[in-house]
Design an enzyme around this catalytic site. Structure first.
Site, PDB file in Angstrom:
ATOM      1  CG  HIS A   1       5.710  -5.876  -4.327  1.00 38.79           C
ATOM      2  ND1 HIS A   1       4.449  -5.686  -3.826  1.00 38.79           N
ATOM      3  CD2 HIS A   1       6.396  -4.740  -4.063  1.00 38.79           C
ATOM      4  CE1 HIS A   1       4.359  -4.486  -3.294  1.00 38.79           C
ATOM      5  NE2 HIS A   1       5.525  -3.877  -3.423  1.00 38.79           N
TER       6      HIS A   1
ATOM      7  N   GLY B   1       0.848  -1.191   0.000  1.00 34.57           N
ATOM      8  CA  GLY B   1       0.000   0.000   0.000  1.00 34.57           C
ATOM      9  C   GLY B   1       0.877   1.232   0.000  1.00 34.57           C
TER      10      GLY B   1
ATOM     11  CB  CYS C   1       5.260  -4.206   0.237  1.00 31.87           C
ATOM     12  SG  CYS C   1       6.039  -2.631  -0.087  1.00 31.87           S
ATOM     13  CE1 TYR C   2       1.216   1.275   5.329  1.00 31.92           C
ATOM     14  CE2 TYR C   2      -0.476  -0.432   5.499  1.00 31.92           C
ATOM     15  CZ  TYR C   2       0.036   0.798   5.886  1.00 31.92           C
ATOM     16  OH  TYR C   2      -0.622   1.538   6.829  1.00 31.92           O
TER      17      TYR C   2
ATOM     18  CG  ASP D   1     -13.616  -9.857 -21.581  1.00 27.07           C
ATOM     19  OD1 ASP D   1     -12.937 -10.903 -21.647  1.00 27.07           O
ATOM     20  OD2 ASP D   1     -13.124  -8.723 -21.583  1.00 27.07           O
TER      21      ASP D   1
ATOM     22  CE  LYS E   1      -9.784 -10.787 -23.336  1.00 26.71           C
ATOM     23  NZ  LYS E   1     -10.689  -9.629 -23.398  1.00 26.71           N
TER      24      LYS E   1
ATOM     25  CD  GLU F   1       2.773  -8.703  -4.969  1.00 21.36           C
ATOM     26  OE1 GLU F   1       3.570  -9.423  -4.342  1.00 21.36           O
ATOM     27  OE2 GLU F   1       2.514  -7.520  -4.636  1.00 21.36           O
TER      28      GLU F   1
HETATM   29  P1  XMP Z   1      -5.228  -1.020 -23.196  1.00 19.27           P
HETATM   30  O1  XMP Z   1      -5.425  -0.203 -24.443  1.00 19.27           O
HETATM   31  O2  XMP Z   1      -5.912  -0.410 -22.016  1.00 19.27           O
HETATM   32  O3  XMP Z   1      -5.935  -2.412 -23.453  1.00 19.27           O
HETATM   33  O4  XMP Z   1      -3.787  -1.326 -22.947  1.00 19.27           O
HETATM   34  C1  XMP Z   1      -5.868  -3.505 -22.585  1.00 19.27           C
HETATM   35  C2  XMP Z   1      -6.859  -4.527 -23.064  1.00 19.27           C
HETATM   36  O5  XMP Z   1      -8.185  -4.061 -22.804  1.00 19.27           O
HETATM   37  C3  XMP Z   1      -8.904  -3.912 -24.008  1.00 19.27           C
HETATM   38  N1  XMP Z   1      -9.673  -2.674 -23.870  1.00 19.27           N
HETATM   39  C4  XMP Z   1     -10.978  -2.618 -23.571  1.00 19.27           C
HETATM   40  N2  XMP Z   1     -11.895  -3.588 -23.351  1.00 19.27           N
HETATM   41  N3  XMP Z   1     -13.573  -1.963 -23.006  1.00 19.27           N
HETATM   42  C5  XMP Z   1     -13.186  -3.243 -23.104  1.00 19.27           C
HETATM   43  O6  XMP Z   1     -14.041  -4.127 -22.949  1.00 19.27           O
HETATM   44  C6  XMP Z   1     -12.718  -0.925 -23.198  1.00 19.27           C
HETATM   45  O7  XMP Z   1     -13.088   0.239 -23.110  1.00 19.27           O
HETATM   46  C7  XMP Z   1     -11.361  -1.279 -23.503  1.00 19.27           C
HETATM   47  N4  XMP Z   1     -10.236  -0.527 -23.759  1.00 19.27           N
HETATM   48  C8  XMP Z   1      -9.223  -1.421 -23.974  1.00 19.27           C
HETATM   49  C9  XMP Z   1      -7.867  -3.867 -25.102  1.00 19.27           C
HETATM   50  O8  XMP Z   1      -8.377  -4.310 -26.356  1.00 19.27           O
HETATM   51  C10 XMP Z   1      -6.800  -4.773 -24.560  1.00 19.27           C
HETATM   52  O9  XMP Z   1      -7.126  -6.119 -24.779  1.00 19.27           O
END
Ligand code: XMP
Length: 514
Positions: free
Chosen positions: A169, A55, A82-83, A227, A370, A171
């Site tokens: 850390h 933290g 850590c914290y 998702d 993911k 993790e």
């Molecule tokens: P960034 O651009 O933030 O992307 O590095 C990381 C991952 O997230 C996806 N991404 C999104 N997914 N709504 C979503 O459902 C969003 O607004 C959004 N913006 C980014 C991106 O494709 C990558 O897999």
């Protein structure tokens, strides 16, 4: 749930979800709770172990997050990170103060292998340090089990009481043997059997959804991406036709994607749910006309989404819950996951307007990364093709077109992206690259085609490898593949005369362009 569980107590550090994720990787179920959680509630949960996170505060300051001494007297093994480590020492009578030397980054740590925490760990091991304060004196009855050149107490233990404190850390992947240390804690010190699997997540979540929803109606924002598809499958398993999936074609989808989504989830598809497709292209384009600022674009697309859902909900009648496929990186980057700063407001999370015409939001994947979402997708029997589909952001091509969005630009980026994906698949690279897509830069430049001068757009190709989408490296695509893609895009996509390949890693870049 009467399964073995380890709880992570959140003190506002940025890696808290990673701690939980690493514990789950040891096949031990894990949940995160605020440091404000009542001690009685913790006792009632009967965890096999407790982990205190890092933290940003100094534990010796009056209003810093703290915990009671009783937490260490429950007879439950505790690991402070850590914290969390500093707090354990502070509460139990050690001394924590500002460090004469701030340690940040990969650091050589010398460990005492006789500690159960470091069993099978190398005597000298690289760990990730990030701290201003340090433990200058371990608490009474604690033995120092690790140090660095600048940090006399990099780890301490009281083996009899099963209390362990580590300054670094484990993790974070930069700590080379960190996962081993967490494994040693949860499996050897806490004695967890390691029988938890992703299918337990699926099973428990289905139960939780049933309990929460009862006989209510649920509306899900289905984009056809990984998702929301996994969320749809989970919900349809839990509540069947009480679920209605609304698929908004906002005109910012990949080429032909609208029809593909309908083929999978529509009435001829494999899922048992109500499916509604709304063609709202014109509505989104007109809202986006003239808008160039990325956060405004995201907000507009997010809000318009919700408006469309509200309208659909009204048509359906009383809808009790709005379900969304939000996953953990969306939450943390929108600044809702604790102390972290807002990086982008992910639609589904930060873009939610104040007024939403539903009783409650359900986000069954909110704690997952993911790759964990994919694992649950497979557990649910979703076809591999869909589970390993390229991630696609909610705001779609809207954030892959830099600057103003127009129907013409959407056409350009759709065509370029389709060619790119086709060639990547032809080269057999589609399973080895984390995420790849074409984007349209807002740059036009002079070129020559035939004998004619052109003044057209530049397309940027992006391909990254990533484990959890929080960090990423640009992928090494063979040059001949890139050349084929370039030449096809220039020849086949009207309005493009230049193609770039983006080499930027994350950080400093993000994966998407806006
Ligand atoms: P960034 O651009 O933030 O992307 O590095 C990381 C991952 O997230 C996806 N991404 C999104 N997914 N709504 C979503 O459902 C969003 O607004 C959004 N913006 C980014 C991106 O494709 C990558 O897999």
């Amino acid at each position: 749930m009467n399964q073995e569980k380890v709880i992570v107590i959140d003190f506002g550090g940025q890696y808290n979800q990673l701690v939980a994720r690493r514990v789950r990787e040891c096949n031990v179920y894990c949940e995160i709770y605020s440091y404000k959680t009542d001690i009685a509630k913790i006792k009632e949960m009967n965890p096999k172990g407790i982990i205190l996170t890092g933290g940003p505060n100094s534990c010796y300051e009056a209003d810093s997050p703290t915990c009671s001494r009783e937490l260490f007297e429950l007879g439950i093994p505790v690991l402070g990170l850590c914290y969390g480590a500093q707090l354990m020492m502070h509460v139990l009578g050690g001394k924590v103060e500002k460090a004469p030397v701030r340690e940040y980054g990969k650091t050589e740590v010398f460990v005492d292998k006789t500690s159960p925490l470091f069993s099978d760990v190398n005597e000298t091991t690289i760990c990730w340090m990030s701290h201003f304060d340090y433990i200058s004196k371990a608490a009474p009855d604690f033995r120092i089990i690790a140090h660095t050149a600048d940090c006399p107490v990099a780890a301490a233990e009281n083996q009899e009481r099963n209390l362990y404190a580590i300054q670094f850390h484990p993790e974070v992947l930069h700590t080379q043997e960190g996962t081993k240390m967490l494994y040693n804690f949860v499996r050897n010190v806490c004695g967890c059997s390691g029988t938890w699997k992703m299918d337990a997540f699926v099973e428990n979540t289905i139960k939780e959804i049933r309990d929460k929803v009862g006989s209510g109606k649920v509306l899900l924002a289905l984009s056809g991406g990984v998702d929301s598809s996994v969320a749809a499958a989970l919900l349809s398993k839990a509540i069947g036709k009480q679920l209605t999936c609304v698929f908004v074609d906002h005109g910012l989808l990949r080429k032909n994607e609208g029809d593909e989504v309908e083929a999978v989830f529509g009435s001829n598809g494999q899922f048992d749910l109500n499916f509604i497709r709304v063609n709202a292209q014109e509505r989104f384009y007109s809202k986006l006309a003239g808008v160039t600022e990325p956060e405004r674009k995201r907000k507009i697309i997010g809000e318009e989404f919700i408006r469309v859902f509200e309208e659909e909900a009204k048509k359906i009648g009383a809808v009790d819950f709005l379900a969304q496929g939000t996953i953990y990186p969306d939450v943390v980057e929108s600044g809702l996951g604790g102390e972290s700063a807002v990086i982008k407001s992910h639609h589904n999370v930060g873009g939610l307007p104040d007024y939403v015409d539903f009783k409650e939001i359900i986000e069954p994947l909110r704690d997952l990364f993911k790759d964990e979402v994919r694992k649950s997708g497979l557990e649910l029997g979703i076809p591999e093709k869909l589970v390993f589909r390229q991630p696609f952001p909610g705001p779609g091509l809207g954030i892959r077109i830099i600057g103003e969005v127009t129907a013409e630009k959407v056409r350009i980026v759709q065509d370029a992206d389709a060619i790119y994906r086709e060639e990547i698949a032809k080269a057999g690279l589609d399973h080895s690259i984390g995420q790849y897509f074409a984007a349209l830069t807002n740059m036009r430049s002079v070129g020559v085609m035939g004998d004619e001068r052109t003044y057209d757009y530049a397309v940027a190709l992006r391909a990254v490898n990533t484990v959890d989408f929080m960090t990423a490296e640009s992928a090494e695509i063979p040059y001949p593949v890139l050349q084929t893609v370039m030449s096809r895009i220039i020849n086949e996509v009207r309005g493009v005369n230049r193609v770039f390949y983006d080499l930027t890693s994350k950080p400093p870049g993000t994966i998407e362009f806006e």
